[in-house]
Design a protein around this motif. Sequence first.
Motif, PDB file in Angstrom:
ATOM      1  N   ARG A 158       0.832  -1.191   0.000  1.00  0.00           N
ATOM      2  CA  ARG A 158       0.000   0.000   0.000  1.00  0.00           C
ATOM      3  C   ARG A 158       0.871   1.247   0.000  1.00  0.00           C
ATOM      4  NH1 ARG A 158      -4.105  -0.551   4.617  1.00  0.00           N
ATOM      5  NH2 ARG A 158      -4.726  -2.271   3.273  1.00  0.00           N
ATOM      6  N   LEU A 159       0.544   2.175  -0.885  1.00  0.00           N
ATOM      7  CA  LEU A 159       1.118   3.516  -0.834  1.00  0.00           C
ATOM      8  C   LEU A 159      -0.058   4.453  -1.030  1.00  0.00           C
ATOM      9  CD1 LEU A 159       3.561   5.318  -0.541  1.00  0.00           C
ATOM     10  CD2 LEU A 159       3.913   5.181  -3.005  1.00  0.00           C
ATOM     11  N   THR A 160      -0.554   4.973   0.082  1.00  0.00           N
ATOM     12  CA  THR A 160      -1.809   5.719   0.091  1.00  0.00           C
ATOM     13  C   THR A 160      -1.553   7.165   0.487  1.00  0.00           C
ATOM     14  OG1 THR A 160      -2.960   3.704   0.774  1.00  0.00           O
ATOM     15  CG2 THR A 160      -4.144   5.777   1.018  1.00  0.00           C
ATOM     16  N   ARG A 161      -1.993   8.087  -0.346  1.00  0.00           N
ATOM     17  CA  ARG A 161      -1.801   9.509  -0.073  1.00  0.00           C
ATOM     18  C   ARG A 161      -3.120  10.163   0.336  1.00  0.00           C
ATOM     19  NH1 ARG A 161      -4.178  13.064  -2.721  1.00  0.00           N
ATOM     20  NH2 ARG A 161      -2.853  14.708  -1.815  1.00  0.00           N
ATOM     21  N   SER A 162      -2.995  11.189   1.160  1.00  0.00           N
ATOM     22  CA  SER A 162      -4.109  12.082   1.457  1.00  0.00           C
ATOM     23  C   SER A 162      -3.533  13.486   1.439  1.00  0.00           C
ATOM     24  CB  SER A 162      -4.722  11.755   2.821  1.00  0.00           C
ATOM     25  OG  SER A 162      -3.825  12.124   3.863  1.00  0.00           O
ATOM     26  N   ASP A 163      -4.363  14.476   1.704  1.00  0.00           N
ATOM     27  CA  ASP A 163      -3.858  15.848   1.747  1.00  0.00           C
ATOM     28  C   ASP A 163      -3.015  16.109   2.990  1.00  0.00           C
ATOM     29  OD1 ASP A 163      -5.096  16.414  -0.650  1.00  0.00           O
ATOM     30  OD2 ASP A 163      -6.909  17.220   0.284  1.00  0.00           O
ATOM     31  N   ALA A 164      -3.026  15.162   3.943  1.00  0.00           N
ATOM     32  CA  ALA A 164      -2.283  15.346   5.189  1.00  0.00           C
ATOM     33  C   ALA A 164      -1.011  14.519   5.248  1.00  0.00           C
ATOM     34  CB  ALA A 164      -3.166  14.990   6.388  1.00  0.00           C
ATOM     35  N   SER A 165      -0.989  13.358   4.586  1.00  0.00           N
ATOM     36  CA  SER A 165       0.154  12.458   4.734  1.00  0.00           C
ATOM     37  C   SER A 165       0.114  11.383   3.656  1.00  0.00           C
ATOM     38  CB  SER A 165       0.138  11.801   6.119  1.00  0.00           C
ATOM     39  OG  SER A 165      -1.048  11.028   6.277  1.00  0.00           O
ATOM     40  N   THR A 166       1.172  10.572   3.631  1.00  0.00           N
ATOM     41  CA  THR A 166       1.256   9.410   2.743  1.00  0.00           C
ATOM     42  C   THR A 166       1.720   8.230   3.580  1.00  0.00           C
ATOM     43  OG1 THR A 166       1.856  10.815   0.862  1.00  0.00           O
ATOM     44  CG2 THR A 166       2.304   8.471   0.655  1.00  0.00           C
ATOM     45  N   LEU A 167       1.073   7.083   3.425  1.00  0.00           N
ATOM     46  CA  LEU A 167       1.392   5.898   4.211  1.00  0.00           C
ATOM     47  C   LEU A 167       1.904   4.780   3.311  1.00  0.00           C
ATOM     48  CD1 LEU A 167       1.195   4.633   7.115  1.00  0.00           C
ATOM     49  CD2 LEU A 167      -0.959   3.622   6.351  1.00  0.00           C
ATOM     50  N   LEU A 168       3.092   4.257   3.645  1.00  0.00           N
ATOM     51  CA  LEU A 168       3.680   3.131   2.925  1.00  0.00           C
ATOM     52  C   LEU A 168       3.612   1.892   3.803  1.00  0.00           C
ATOM     53  CD1 LEU A 168       5.383   2.023   0.514  1.00  0.00           C
ATOM     54  CD2 LEU A 168       7.420   2.702   1.809  1.00  0.00           C
ATOM     55  N   VAL A 169       3.116   0.783   3.241  1.00  0.00           N
ATOM     56  CA  VAL A 169       3.011  -0.481   3.974  1.00  0.00           C
ATOM     57  C   VAL A 169       3.746  -1.559   3.181  1.00  0.00           C
ATOM     58  CG1 VAL A 169       1.460  -2.222   4.944  1.00  0.00           C
ATOM     59  CG2 VAL A 169       0.761   0.187   4.933  1.00  0.00           C
ATOM     60  N   TRP A 170       4.612  -2.306   3.869  1.00  0.00           N
ATOM     61  CA  TRP A 170       5.381  -3.360   3.204  1.00  0.00           C
ATOM     62  C   TRP A 170       5.663  -4.495   4.170  1.00  0.00           C
ATOM     63  CZ3 TRP A 170       7.521   0.923   5.400  1.00  0.00           C
ATOM     64  CH2 TRP A 170       8.647   0.763   6.205  1.00  0.00           C
ATOM     65  N   ARG A 171       6.270  -5.553   3.639  1.00  0.00           N
ATOM     66  CA  ARG A 171       6.648  -6.712   4.436  1.00  0.00           C
ATOM     67  C   ARG A 171       7.976  -7.241   3.897  1.00  0.00           C
ATOM     68  NH1 ARG A 171       2.868 -10.417   6.855  1.00  0.00           N
ATOM     69  NH2 ARG A 171       1.288  -9.752   5.372  1.00  0.00           N
ATOM     70  N   VAL A 172       8.789  -7.802   4.772  1.00  0.00           N
ATOM     71  CA  VAL A 172      10.068  -8.373   4.359  1.00  0.00           C
ATOM     72  C   VAL A 172      10.063  -9.873   4.620  1.00  0.00           C
ATOM     73  CG1 VAL A 172      12.572  -8.268   4.586  1.00  0.00           C
ATOM     74  CG2 VAL A 172      11.203  -6.207   4.991  1.00  0.00           C
ATOM     75  N   THR A 173      10.459 -10.648   3.606  1.00  0.00           N
ATOM     76  CA  THR A 173      10.674 -12.085   3.773  1.00  0.00           C
ATOM     77  C   THR A 173      12.168 -12.303   3.911  1.00  0.00           C
ATOM     78  OG1 THR A 173       8.732 -12.610   2.429  1.00  0.00           O
ATOM     79  CG2 THR A 173      10.339 -14.371   2.773  1.00  0.00           C
ATOM     80  N   GLY A 174      12.587 -12.881   5.031  1.00  0.00           N
ATOM     81  CA  GLY A 174      14.002 -12.988   5.336  1.00  0.00           C
ATOM     82  C   GLY A 174      14.753 -13.925   4.420  1.00  0.00           C
ATOM     83  N   GLY A 175      15.995 -13.561   4.136  1.00  0.00           N
ATOM     84  CA  GLY A 175      16.901 -14.422   3.398  1.00  0.00           C
ATOM     85  C   GLY A 175      17.878 -15.078   4.359  1.00  0.00           C
ATOM     86  N   PRO A 176      18.705 -15.994   3.862  1.00  0.00           N
ATOM     87  CA  PRO A 176      19.617 -16.732   4.751  1.00  0.00           C
ATOM     88  C   PRO A 176      20.647 -15.853   5.447  1.00  0.00           C
ATOM     89  CG  PRO A 176      20.111 -17.165   2.438  1.00  0.00           C
ATOM     90  CD  PRO A 176      18.803 -16.452   2.467  1.00  0.00           C
ATOM     91  N   SER A 177      20.932 -14.663   4.875  1.00  0.00           N
ATOM     92  CA  SER A 177      21.950 -13.793   5.472  1.00  0.00           C
ATOM     93  C   SER A 177      21.370 -12.497   6.007  1.00  0.00           C
ATOM     94  CB  SER A 177      23.034 -13.462   4.426  1.00  0.00           C
ATOM     95  OG  SER A 177      23.640 -14.627   3.938  1.00  0.00           O
TER      96      SER A 177
END
Length: 205
Positions: A95-114
Amino acid sequence: MTTRRHAAGLLTIALGAGLLAGCTGDDGPDDPTPSASASGSASASGSPSSTASPSPTLQDRSAELLDGASGLEQIATTKARSGSTFRGATFTFYRLTRSDASTLLVWRVTGGPSSNTNDANVRFWERYPVLVTGGKEYSVVSFDKENDGWSALSNPLLPLKSGAEGPPQSALYPPLPAGTSTVTLKSPWFSSVKVPVTDAPTAGG
């Protein structure tokens, strides 16, 4: 475009996904104090304001958390940079959602071996993804933690396990211009990637 705000004012913004509840934790003894201006304008140098910020006003955002945690749909993915402590990990953006007040980024990380999360301490706000559009860059909103210096307004990333998905992460940014449809995300963490932008629902529906 690096934006500074005081903690109390920021916590009154409607965050939509409600995933920023842990934004004041995850400090490390060796964390650097970033060089930044305390004003809302961009600054390439200077030092944080010596005036202490007010303590944040805590609010019950459980309903927003439940609403925001449901229905996440993938909008883009990219791989971690080999030089990052996330090496081997995959970043998935929801999600990258903008409004007139702010922008919100939502993400997830899948771990690698290192991979690990040393790069994601909220004190390292300069390493957080930057939104690039229209020749301008929008850095994560940060706030003065009084004696602890500036931190990204984001929930701290939890330790990663190889092959396992971390919980959804989110960070708050200044409002993107109205009509923005796509931005490029760049960060020392991952290879640059284009993601679509959506507008937040208005109060009238």
